[in-house]
Design an enzyme around this catalytic site. Sequence first.
Site, PDB file in Angstrom:
ATOM      1  N   PRO A   2       0.821  -1.214   0.000  1.00  0.00           N
ATOM      2  CA  PRO A   2       0.000   0.000   0.000  1.00  0.00           C
ATOM      3  C   PRO A   2       0.858   1.268   0.000  1.00  0.00           C
ATOM      4  O   PRO A   2       1.755   1.427   0.821  1.00  0.00           O
ATOM      5  CB  PRO A   2      -0.812  -0.125   1.291  1.00  0.00           C
ATOM      6  CG  PRO A   2      -0.854  -1.590   1.571  1.00  0.00           C
ATOM      7  CD  PRO A   2       0.477  -2.107   1.113  1.00  0.00           C
ATOM      8  N   GLU A   3       0.581   2.146  -0.951  1.00  0.00           N
ATOM      9  CA  GLU A   3       1.242   3.435  -1.043  1.00  0.00           C
ATOM     10  C   GLU A   3       0.182   4.519  -0.911  1.00  0.00           C
ATOM     11  O   GLU A   3      -0.984   4.227  -0.607  1.00  0.00           O
ATOM     12  CB  GLU A   3       2.020   3.538  -2.354  1.00  0.00           C
ATOM     13  CG  GLU A   3       3.071   2.442  -2.517  1.00  0.00           C
ATOM     14  CD  GLU A   3       3.960   2.632  -3.734  1.00  0.00           C
ATOM     15  OE1 GLU A   3       4.274   3.804  -4.059  1.00  0.00           O
ATOM     16  OE2 GLU A   3       4.344   1.627  -4.354  1.00  0.00           O
ATOM     17  N   LYS A  59       1.537   7.415   4.427  1.00  0.00           N
ATOM     18  CA  LYS A  59       0.960   6.068   4.459  1.00  0.00           C
ATOM     19  C   LYS A  59       0.199   5.798   5.749  1.00  0.00           C
ATOM     20  O   LYS A  59      -0.217   4.653   5.999  1.00  0.00           O
ATOM     21  CB  LYS A  59       2.073   5.032   4.287  1.00  0.00           C
ATOM     22  CG  LYS A  59       2.833   5.160   2.963  1.00  0.00           C
ATOM     23  CD  LYS A  59       3.932   4.119   2.871  1.00  0.00           C
ATOM     24  CE  LYS A  59       4.765   4.274   1.619  1.00  0.00           C
ATOM     25  NZ  LYS A  59       5.823   3.247   1.527  1.00  0.00           N
ATOM     26  N   ARG A 250      16.224  -1.372  -2.760  1.00  0.00           N
ATOM     27  CA  ARG A 250      14.960  -1.803  -3.346  1.00  0.00           C
ATOM     28  C   ARG A 250      15.129  -2.150  -4.820  1.00  0.00           C
ATOM     29  O   ARG A 250      15.936  -1.544  -5.522  1.00  0.00           O
ATOM     30  CB  ARG A 250      13.899  -0.691  -3.211  1.00  0.00           C
ATOM     31  CG  ARG A 250      13.601  -0.284  -1.788  1.00  0.00           C
ATOM     32  CD  ARG A 250      13.051  -1.441  -0.956  1.00  0.00           C
ATOM     33  NE  ARG A 250      11.825  -1.977  -1.511  1.00  0.00           N
ATOM     34  CZ  ARG A 250      10.615  -1.503  -1.235  1.00  0.00           C
ATOM     35  NH1 ARG A 250      10.471  -0.467  -0.399  1.00  0.00           N
ATOM     36  NH2 ARG A 250       9.543  -2.038  -1.765  1.00  0.00           N
TER      37      ARG A 250
END
Length: 264
Positions: A2-3, A59, A250
């Site tokens: 979720p962003e 977030k 990442r």
Amino acid sequence: MPELPDVEGFRRTLDACGRGRRIEKVHVTDRGVLRGVSERGLRGALEGRTLRAPQRHGKWLIARTDGGPALLLHFGMTGRLLCCPPRDPPQRYDRVRLDLGGGRGLRYQDQRKLQGLRLAADEAEVERALRGQGPDALSVGREEFGGLLRRRRATLKAVLMDQSALAGLGNLLVDEILWRARLSPARPANTLTDEQARALYAAMRRTLRLAVPTGRVPGRRSWLTGRRDDGDPRCPRCGTGLRRRRIAGRTTVDCPHCQPEQGR
């Protein structure tokens, strides 16, 4: 994961399902998502309270109540918030359920439980909980955005994903925004010209405006996001094979033609 667009979608769910409704019952089916509060403490603070208009910052989702306590929700890698009647059968990853007045209910679900729920007794505690967060990516001004880039020597990928610098962006969004701005994710943030910083800000604003109404980062074929997991991923703009590498710890996908390294 979720962003910002996902959490903004959860905020709309909470607003439509819960605002103005009384919390009749709190069910904790997995204490592993509670952070700094016990099951008994959560029930005692929330049951009988009425939900007010929710707020999102980055977030984080803040569910305020009429008496002062607020529930802070973070969705980690796999969390989500659903609105459904309390009588609906339990689901596998239900962790906390709120039974609301009017036959409605909210469910916090999370498979991996990397984050969870926190309780703030008042506004001062809400502020303390969010103190380490940078400005929200959806509301930050252009000058403030340019200033945070000028102060950082880390890569653009690292800076844009750093929640203490700018709150709300995650891996997919950052790759998408940098692709749209034609900037290498490996470029040091403080090397951008004023024109490039403005272009990056505009790309971020446009990407968020398009993504937020969908409640997710869209996987459209015209987006980098829609191509990154192809067997032979190619840039939607120029057709060049996409590059996959690790930046700031990442997995990062970019186009070597559209996003040349600094100095090329």
